[in-house]
Write a protein that holds these residues in place. Structure first.
Motif, short mmCIF file in Angstrom:
data_model
loop_
_atom_site.label_atom_id
_atom_site.label_comp_id
_atom_site.label_asym_id
_atom_site.label_seq_id
_atom_site.Cartn_x
_atom_site.Cartn_y
_atom_site.Cartn_z
N ALA A 18 0.77 -0.95 -0.02
CA ALA A 18 -0.09 0.22 0.03
C ALA A 18 0.56 1.83 0.04
O ALA A 18 0.03 2.30 -1.08
CB ALA A 18 -0.68 -0.18 1.51
N ALA A 19 1.89 1.55 0.73
CA ALA A 19 2.62 2.84 1.16
C ALA A 19 3.89 2.39 -0.35
O ALA A 19 3.78 3.71 -0.90
CB ALA A 19 3.90 2.37 1.63
N ALA A 20 4.03 1.28 -1.37
CA ALA A 20 4.78 1.59 -2.10
C ALA A 20 3.61 1.75 -3.47
O ALA A 20 4.17 2.16 -4.43
CB ALA A 20 5.53 0.11 -2.48
N GLY A 21 2.52 1.62 -2.89
CA GLY A 21 1.92 1.71 -4.63
C GLY A 21 1.54 3.61 -4.77
O GLY A 21 0.99 4.12 -5.29
N VAL A 22 2.08 3.95 -3.63
CA VAL A 22 1.33 5.51 -3.52
C VAL A 22 2.59 6.51 -5.15
O VAL A 22 4.01 6.00 -4.61
CB VAL A 22 1.76 6.35 -1.77
N ASP A 23 2.58 7.47 -5.39
CA ASP A 23 2.61 7.52 -6.39
C ASP A 23 4.13 8.64 -6.03
O ASP A 23 3.41 9.56 -5.76
CB ASP A 23 1.83 9.14 -7.16
N GLY A 24 5.49 8.26 -6.07
CA GLY A 24 6.66 8.84 -5.98
C GLY A 24 6.91 8.38 -4.88
O GLY A 24 7.98 8.88 -4.53
N VAL A 25 6.78 7.06 -4.04
CA VAL A 25 7.98 6.49 -3.40
C VAL A 25 8.04 5.75 -4.62
O VAL A 25 7.82 4.18 -5.72
CB VAL A 25 6.49 5.88 -2.68
N SER A 26 9.78 5.62 -4.41
CA SER A 26 10.91 4.37 -4.69
C SER A 26 11.05 2.93 -4.10
O SER A 26 11.20 2.00 -5.23
CB SER A 26 12.13 5.18 -5.49
N ALA A 27 10.64 2.83 -2.27
CA ALA A 27 10.63 2.20 -1.90
C ALA A 27 10.41 2.38 -0.48
O ALA A 27 9.62 3.44 0.04
CB ALA A 27 12.07 1.54 -1.67
N ALA A 28 9.66 1.39 0.46
CA ALA A 28 8.61 1.60 1.18
C ALA A 28 9.53 0.12 2.20
O ALA A 28 9.84 -1.27 1.47
CB ALA A 28 7.51 1.55 1.02
N ARG A 29 9.40 0.47 3.86
CA ARG A 29 9.77 -0.69 4.34
C ARG A 29 9.35 -0.21 5.83
O ARG A 29 8.32 0.99 5.93
CB ARG A 29 11.12 -0.68 4.77
N VAL A 30 8.22 -1.54 6.27
CA VAL A 30 7.23 -1.54 7.12
C VAL A 30 7.92 -2.29 8.74
O VAL A 30 8.10 -3.18 8.30
CB VAL A 30 5.97 -2.04 7.43
N LYS A 31 7.93 -1.77 9.47
CA LYS A 31 7.47 -2.17 10.83
C LYS A 31 6.77 -2.26 11.58
O LYS A 31 6.43 -0.93 11.95
CB LYS A 31 9.31 -1.86 11.48
N LEU A 32 6.34 -3.46 12.09
CA LEU A 32 5.36 -3.37 13.14
C LEU A 32 5.53 -3.73 14.47
O LEU A 32 6.62 -4.28 14.18
CB LEU A 32 4.55 -4.81 12.74
N ARG A 33 4.77 -2.58 15.46
CA ARG A 33 5.22 -2.82 17.07
C ARG A 33 3.95 -3.27 16.88
O ARG A 33 2.71 -3.50 16.69
CB ARG A 33 5.92 -1.65 16.90
N THR A 34 3.62 -3.17 18.53
CA THR A 34 2.98 -3.43 18.91
C THR A 34 1.66 -2.65 19.27
O THR A 34 0.32 -3.35 18.68
CB THR A 34 2.75 -3.35 20.83
N ARG A 35 1.56 -1.10 18.92
CA ARG A 35 0.98 -0.72 18.91
C ARG A 35 0.59 1.18 17.80
O ARG A 35 0.04 1.70 17.59
CB ARG A 35 0.12 -0.30 20.73
N ARG A 36 1.83 -0.05 16.71
CA ARG A 36 1.78 1.22 15.76
C ARG A 36 2.47 0.60 14.60
O ARG A 36 3.22 -0.51 14.88
CB ARG A 36 3.56 2.04 16.74
N VAL A 37 2.56 1.05 13.68
CA VAL A 37 3.46 0.43 12.65
C VAL A 37 4.29 2.45 12.00
O VAL A 37 3.96 2.76 11.61
CB VAL A 37 1.59 0.63 11.14
N LYS A 38 5.09 1.37 11.42
CA LYS A 38 6.24 3.26 11.31
C LYS A 38 6.20 2.39 9.98
O LYS A 38 6.99 1.25 9.32
CB LYS A 38 7.64 2.22 12.08
N VAL A 39 6.45 3.35 8.49
CA VAL A 39 6.13 3.02 7.50
C VAL A 39 7.86 4.46 6.66
O VAL A 39 7.47 5.12 7.26
CB VAL A 39 5.16 3.20 6.67
N ARG A 40 8.55 3.48 6.75
CA ARG A 40 9.58 4.55 5.84
C ARG A 40 10.13 4.27 4.60
O ARG A 40 9.88 3.43 3.91
CB ARG A 40 11.45 3.93 6.48
N VAL A 41 9.33 5.32 3.61
CA VAL A 41 9.15 5.30 2.02
C VAL A 41 10.46 5.65 2.26
O VAL A 41 10.86 6.76 2.24
CB VAL A 41 8.25 5.99 1.96
#
Length: 175
Positions: free
Chosen positions: A108-131
């Motif tokens: 979903a994050a990589a499908g955004v226009d302008g994003v070349s790469a995406a990384r996702v970290k799952l935590r207990t109460r948080r999703v960290k997305v780095r694009v």
């Protein structure tokens, strides 16, 4: 439905150490029964241990290492690990595998226009997305990625809704 990981690595290491000790004792015992010279002499081990004192450095270090190893194994057995199946909201008791959950949010994050790469970290109460983007001015990209990931979370329907944190990494401006 919160499946926890099996503690395979600590259990395997403990089992291998115990197996090696049992094999060593068995081989030495069979050698003594057969009247052969054993790999490890009982008299030499007993004499060495008899000469040691509790105040010497070797017993203190060995005791500390064994106590630390025992504490690590105890904590590995008692503390819960990260859930391998994350519960979903709904009528049925259902869940999503952690890897699938992460990869669909990454898509979903990589499908955004302008994003070349995406990384996702799952935590207990948080999703960290780095694009990462090749845009020199990534204005509005953070909000677009957050909206895409939030929309995907709405479709998935997790039992506990995590907060979404987005960081955008862009090349330096050359102006």
């Amino acid at each position: 439905m919160k499946r926890r990981p099996r503690r395979s690595v600590p259990a395997l290491l403990t089992a291998l150490v115990l197996l090696a000790g049992c094999v060593l004792v068995t081989v030495v015992t069979v050698q003594l029964i057969l009247g052969e010279r054993p790999w490890i002499s009982y008299d030499a081990v007993a004499a060495t241990l008899h000469d040691l004192h509790w105040t010497d450095l070797l017993p203190a270090v060995a005791g500390g290492v064994l106590a630390l190893l025992g504490l690590v194994l105890l904590l590995a057995a008692v503390l819960p690990g990260a859930a391998t199946v994350l519960p979903l909201d709904g009528l049925f008791d259902s869940g999503a595998a952690r890897g699938g959950y992460r990869s669909t949010l990454r898509a979903a994050a990589a499908g955004v226009d302008g994003v070349s790469a995406a990384r996702v970290k799952l935590r207990t109460r948080r999703v960290k997305v780095r694009v990462e983007t090749s845009r020199t001015q990534p204005d509005g990209l953070t909000d677009a990625v957050r909206a895409a990931v939030t929309d995907r979370l709405d479709r998935i329907g997790p039992a506990t809704r995590p907060a979404v944190a987005v960081r955008v990494r862009a090349p330096r401006r050359t102006s």
